[in-house]
Motif scaffolding. Structure first.
Motif, PDB file in Angstrom:
ATOM      1  N   ALA A 273      -9.454  15.309  -6.419  1.00  0.00           N
ATOM      2  CA  ALA A 273      -9.702  15.586  -5.005  1.00  0.00           C
ATOM      3  C   ALA A 273     -10.384  16.944  -4.821  1.00  0.00           C
ATOM      4  O   ALA A 273     -11.322  17.079  -4.027  1.00  0.00           O
ATOM      5  N   ALA A 277     -14.166  17.531  -3.261  1.00  0.00           N
ATOM      6  CA  ALA A 277     -14.399  18.407  -2.110  1.00  0.00           C
ATOM      7  C   ALA A 277     -15.499  19.417  -2.416  1.00  0.00           C
ATOM      8  O   ALA A 277     -16.399  19.657  -1.597  1.00  0.00           O
ATOM      9  N   VAL A 281     -19.158  19.416  -0.420  1.00  0.00           N
ATOM     10  CA  VAL A 281     -19.586  20.619   0.316  1.00  0.00           C
ATOM     11  C   VAL A 281     -20.884  21.144  -0.287  1.00  0.00           C
ATOM     12  O   VAL A 281     -21.808  21.548   0.441  1.00  0.00           O
TER      13      VAL A 281
END
Length: 297
Positions: A273, A277, A281
């Motif tokens: 996870a 992320a 981004v």
């Protein structure tokens, strides 16, 4: 622009499915069988249905024949061999998320080969995405980086993404021919390059002929990741350029994680996870910067 985004979203979905199919085929078809049948199958289909177009484009292809064959060997064969062997040793989730590191090598190859301009936003976004790749490679434990405790399959995936990064950047120098002719000649190069490695696999007694499950995986791999996605990707590169198109490869980890968990029951960890992320981004930041650079030109 939005047409390119849609094409790239579908491309990465099909590519993520390639990792799932490759993992699913372990023990049911050996890696070099997958590679050789994959590219020979696409080559045969294109010649069967588009031989007139291929013949029409032959005069444009002939001056760059060696370049195109080499491009097929690097972008198709080297990548596929590294991927399918990696899946013997690592998970489909790891293989998918590690492919998010491809933009690093697209940037590097574009800069080295063509002196492409890279903005600060793209560089920061790329760095953040690559840190996400490192998180996967060390399985969330930074001590593994110091001790070189990296899974062998993950190391093979780094070879795969280097090869595909070079291929993506080098597409810039392809001749102006129809996409069917381009994919066909790349598949010729990929098939020729795979035959010696197929022979080596056979000599070492590692060949596993496909059973029904193996052929099912091969059918998916030929139709979606090998044919349809390549067309979509090449068209997207034409629309928004190699650097920006390469960034969307970072969507592949999202699809890969979802498919691996839902279809083959792999475990999703906290470090997966965190890596996702960072990658997402990074792609957002780099794409925003890329659009600004494009408007200034």
């Amino acid at each position: 622009m939005y047409k390119a985004y849609a094409l790239l979203a579908l491309t990465t979905l099909f590519w993520a499915g390639n990792s799932i199919a490759g993992k699913w085929a372990v023990g049911h078809a050996s890696p070099m069988i997958l590679v050789a049948v994959r590219w020979a199958g696409v080559m045969a289909l294109l010649y069967l249905f588009k031989r007139k177009q291929i013949a029409a484009d032959w005069p444009a292809m002939r001056p760059k024949l060696a370049y195109l064959l080499l491009l097929g060997a690097v972008g198709f064969t080297v990548f596929s061999v590294a991927l399918y062997y990696a899946l013997v040793y690592t998970t489909a989730i790891n293989a998918s998320i590690l492919q998010g590191g491809m933009p690093l090598f697209v940037f590097a190859a574009s800069f080295v080969l063509f002196s492409s301009r890279i903005g600060w936003g793209q560089a920061i976004g790329f760095t953040l995405s690559f840190m996400g790749v490192i998180v996967i490679a060390v399985r969330g434990e930074w001590i593994n980086l110091i001790e070189l405790g990296i899974n062998f399959g993950d190391a093979l995936m780094l070879i795969a993404i280097i090869a595909y990064g070079i291929y993506t950047a080098a597409l810039r120098s392809k001749p102006q021919i129809h996409w069917t002719s381009l994919i066909f000649i790349l598949c010729v190069g990929a098939t020729l390059a795979s035959l010696p490695m197929l022979a080596v696999e056979a000599v070492h007694g590692k060949t596993v002929l496909p059973d029904m499950r193996g052929w099912t995986a091969i059918a998916y791999i030929i139709i979606f990741p090998s044919l349809i996605s390549q067309v979509f990707y090449i068209r997207a590169v034409e629309l928004i350029g190699a650097n920006r198109a390469g960034l969307f490869i970072n969507l592949l980890p999202v699809w890969g994680a979802l498919l691996a968990v839902s279809l083959i029951g792999e475990q999703f960890h906290l470090y997966h996870a965190a890596a996702l992320a960072m990658i997402l981004v990074g792609i957002g930041l780099a794409e925003f910067s890329g659009r600004k650079l494009s408007r200034r030109k």
